[in-house]
Scaffold this motif. Sequence first.
Motif, short mmCIF file in Angstrom:
data_model
loop_
_atom_site.label_atom_id
_atom_site.label_comp_id
_atom_site.label_asym_id
_atom_site.label_seq_id
_atom_site.Cartn_x
_atom_site.Cartn_y
_atom_site.Cartn_z
N PRO A 148 0.68 -10.00 7.50
CA PRO A 148 0.42 -8.68 6.90
C PRO A 148 -0.58 -8.76 5.76
O PRO A 148 -0.62 -9.73 5.00
CB PRO A 148 1.80 -8.24 6.40
CG PRO A 148 2.56 -9.51 6.20
CD PRO A 148 2.06 -10.46 7.27
N THR A 149 -1.41 -7.72 5.65
CA THR A 149 -2.36 -7.62 4.54
C THR A 149 -1.64 -6.98 3.36
O THR A 149 -1.15 -5.85 3.46
CB THR A 149 -3.58 -6.77 4.94
OG1 THR A 149 -4.20 -7.36 6.08
CG2 THR A 149 -4.57 -6.71 3.80
N LEU A 150 -1.58 -7.70 2.26
CA LEU A 150 -0.86 -7.23 1.08
C LEU A 150 -1.86 -6.76 0.02
O LEU A 150 -2.85 -7.45 -0.26
CB LEU A 150 0.02 -8.34 0.50
CG LEU A 150 1.04 -8.96 1.47
CD1 LEU A 150 1.83 -10.06 0.76
CD2 LEU A 150 1.99 -7.90 2.02
N GLY A 171 0.39 -0.38 17.15
CA GLY A 171 -0.63 -0.13 16.14
C GLY A 171 -0.10 0.24 14.77
O GLY A 171 -0.88 0.59 13.88
N LEU A 172 1.21 0.16 14.56
CA LEU A 172 1.77 0.54 13.26
C LEU A 172 1.28 -0.40 12.16
O LEU A 172 1.10 0.03 11.01
CB LEU A 172 3.30 0.53 13.33
CG LEU A 172 4.05 0.89 12.04
CD1 LEU A 172 3.62 2.27 11.52
CD2 LEU A 172 5.56 0.85 12.24
N GLU A 173 1.06 -1.66 12.51
CA GLU A 173 0.61 -2.61 11.48
C GLU A 173 -0.79 -2.26 10.97
O GLU A 173 -1.18 -2.66 9.86
CB GLU A 173 0.63 -4.04 12.03
CG GLU A 173 -0.48 -4.38 13.01
CD GLU A 173 -0.19 -3.85 14.41
OE1 GLU A 173 -1.05 -4.04 15.29
OE2 GLU A 173 0.88 -3.25 14.62
N ASP A 174 -1.58 -1.51 11.77
CA ASP A 174 -2.91 -1.09 11.33
C ASP A 174 -2.85 0.19 10.51
O ASP A 174 -3.72 0.42 9.65
CB ASP A 174 -3.82 -0.88 12.53
CG ASP A 174 -4.03 -2.16 13.34
OD1 ASP A 174 -4.07 -3.24 12.71
OD2 ASP A 174 -4.15 -2.09 14.57
N ILE A 228 0.69 -2.10 2.85
CA ILE A 228 1.79 -2.78 2.17
C ILE A 228 1.36 -3.10 0.74
O ILE A 228 0.37 -3.83 0.53
CB ILE A 228 2.20 -4.06 2.91
CG1 ILE A 228 2.52 -3.75 4.38
CG2 ILE A 228 3.39 -4.70 2.24
CD1 ILE A 228 2.83 -4.97 5.21
N VAL A 229 2.09 -2.56 -0.22
CA VAL A 229 1.80 -2.78 -1.64
C VAL A 229 2.80 -3.80 -2.17
O VAL A 229 4.02 -3.60 -2.07
CB VAL A 229 1.89 -1.47 -2.44
CG1 VAL A 229 1.56 -1.72 -3.90
CG2 VAL A 229 0.96 -0.42 -1.85
N GLN A 230 2.28 -4.88 -2.69
CA GLN A 230 3.13 -5.96 -3.20
C GLN A 230 3.30 -5.84 -4.71
O GLN A 230 2.33 -5.84 -5.46
CB GLN A 230 2.52 -7.32 -2.86
CG GLN A 230 3.34 -8.51 -3.33
CD GLN A 230 4.65 -8.66 -2.58
OE1 GLN A 230 4.66 -8.93 -1.38
NE2 GLN A 230 5.75 -8.47 -3.28
N ARG A 234 8.23 -5.09 -1.86
CA ARG A 234 7.09 -4.50 -1.14
C ARG A 234 7.37 -3.03 -0.84
O ARG A 234 8.50 -2.64 -0.56
CB ARG A 234 6.82 -5.24 0.17
CG ARG A 234 6.24 -6.62 -0.02
CD ARG A 234 6.07 -7.32 1.31
NE ARG A 234 5.67 -8.72 1.14
CZ ARG A 234 5.62 -9.62 2.11
NH1 ARG A 234 5.96 -9.26 3.34
NH2 ARG A 234 5.25 -10.86 1.87
N ILE A 235 6.30 -2.24 -0.88
CA ILE A 235 6.35 -0.83 -0.50
C ILE A 235 5.45 -0.64 0.71
O ILE A 235 4.27 -1.02 0.68
CB ILE A 235 5.91 0.07 -1.66
CG1 ILE A 235 6.99 0.10 -2.74
CG2 ILE A 235 5.62 1.48 -1.18
CD1 ILE A 235 6.60 0.91 -3.95
#
Length: 763
Positions: free
Chosen positions: A22-24, A285-288, A292-294, A625-626
């Motif tokens: 995941p991209t954080l 495609g949900l991951e796109d 995600i805010v860390q 994470r949000i």
Amino acid sequence: MAPSAVDEAVNRRDIWKTLPPPTLYPVKEAKFEKYLTPQVDGHERALARPAGTTAIVIDNGSSSVRAGWSFESKPRLAIPPIMAKYRDRKLGKTFSFAGQDCYADTTARGHIRNAFEAGTGIVSNWDVMEHVLDHIFIKLGINGADGAIDMPIVMTEAVANLPYSRKSMTEILFECYGAPGVAYGIDSLFSYRHNKGNTGLVVSSSYSSTHLIPVYNQKAMLAQSIRLNWGGWHAAEYLLKLIRLKYAGFPGKMNSSQAENMVRDFCYLSKDYDQELKGYLDWTGLEDRERIVQYPYTEEVIVQKTEEELAKIAERKKESGRRLQEQAAKMRLDRLLKKEQELEYYKDVQRKLVDQNKKETKRLLDDAEVKDEAHLDRLVKDLERTIKRARTKDLGGEQEEEQAEAPDFSLLDIPDDQLDEAGLKQKRQQRLQKSNHDARARAKAEKEAEKARIAEEARLDEERRTNDLEGWLEDKRQARLAKLALIKERDRLKADLGNRKSLASQIRMKNIANLASDTPFGGAAGRKRRRGGDDDDFGADDADWGVYRSVAMGANKGDSDDDEEGEEDLEASVRALEADLLEYDKNFTYENTLEAQKDWTKSLLHAFRYGPRPFDSGSPAETHRIHLNVERIRVPEVLFQPSAIAGIDQAGIVEIAGDILNQRLSGIQGLDRDDFLKDIFLTGGNTLFQNFDDRLRTGLQSLLPAGSPLVIRRASDAILDAWRGAAGWAGTQEWKKATITKEEYQEKGAEYIKEHDLGNSLS
């Protein structure tokens, strides 16, 4: 590889393993950047220019105050309109901060105050406003000994600014700073002027509100303008509420500054909100689509040991175990020797009792602290049995099962008048032993009967399955549905008890209050006390005790052992029924089981809160994470659907624009609606959302006749064009006519205002 590229045959529970990491995005919030030194060169250049051509330009926004010189292309500083002031008792000093400097000190952060009323463009804290102006003039290099400002000021203000607010600002600028002249104007109109606008509809969505202002020949038609009470501040607060509702127990510290950055960085306007919302949480495609805010967290450090260290630890444990075993063996040997000594002593007492009279026998028994000879015999037998068992255990042999002696109840048949005091005492003991013996026998019989019943039910069930498979399967299906209904009802009851306004919770609290009251109502006790009696006969009726069950049920979810056992029984029963259906019903698959239905890959709530990947509640990183998904389009959509989404009793900007263009302007003689349609101008930071212009164009096309010349354009810089427009206006003849001089202020008062094309009007 995206899920869309993966074969559908891959199980969804394993498909997340094919996703990239995941991209954080780190959480952003307002912070202190650097110290700004006073810049005196601008003041020197202003003094060198001809008189009447230079002014200090201040874009007085509720999110940022931008200030600079009218002859420059951009403002010299932009600061939030905030201040912080506190006194350090240890040092005996008072510290004051303004703008970004408030974030430089930890203590100052807790004392921040805003010059504007929250969510509006109206100044309410004038001491803060004065502090911010002090900071601006000092940074611009205007810090003379007399504290006076020797340059005229051009300042922006809100549409339909309150007369009292303008009056107070005028008094501060003239009385406190001694400004030679002041001119006010509307920020969005300055931006429209800077972008060469002449006739059109200005759509300004800023931090505090949204305005739609028709402009004809560079003059604002303020009587036809409409305001929507929604801006960047409201969007950030709305997003913050959604996040707190989504993550009720979030361990990180959330604030409005972080929400503002999330709105600015991650939110966008959907071209078709309803259609996109339907499939936003689809796993494909949900991951796109999610962001995600860390938040910061502290990782638990686990020290990895080498093989040599692990071997040493194992050896130490082994040695410690060996020593413990030796100590235990020694202690067992000591206890065995002690018991052998006791056995030898009691046997010696038995030998001495032979041929003794009663007096001597009683003396010997008292010395041995034994009640009677029967007690002495029991002690000897118990010690012999214990010693034999201990020796057998030490030698490692198998222990023989001891034959339980038949209980002796002979005294129960003898009348009490034929027994002495010792006999009566022994008879009472035998009666108690007999009741215990009978209770154990009944329990054993009931256990055997239960085993026989279960075996018989299993036999009948197997016989039914063999003879009538379809009927047997239908019974299993109905039994499973009944158990699932009980589970659903149990969960509903727990949810109701968690809500203090629900009927179940109110009944429970009523029962608690009744139990704690000195004058309870209902039941036998209530009836007794209403009759005037003081006796409390609660519990005489078995039904009275049911109140405690209703009070305890769901009081603390997971705390009750009985509740946990009941939940396990229901779950186990469902699993047993589903195991039979899986084995014998070809139409019943794993996907139909309760376990599959509780799978996180089938949970819409899991996708909403944690995305397409599993969630590890023990990981500090994941709990901090949000996941922003639906909120990305929901928050900006309020501008177009304020009533349906945020519950604001106002129309959206498409309906407002349609009302202005189709109703208000069409009723004015000499105006052509198409002239306004040819230049719909977007300005303000809230119009920077992706697809804002496309969404407005699509909405207006449905309200306008076919073929209408609709042209929508954005400001070249939606943030700074208001300041640039005011700077370009300063020095013009219109500016000179609109400026209120100090002499006019002293003559006509602080309420005096000069109307012009880019400012507010009296009527």
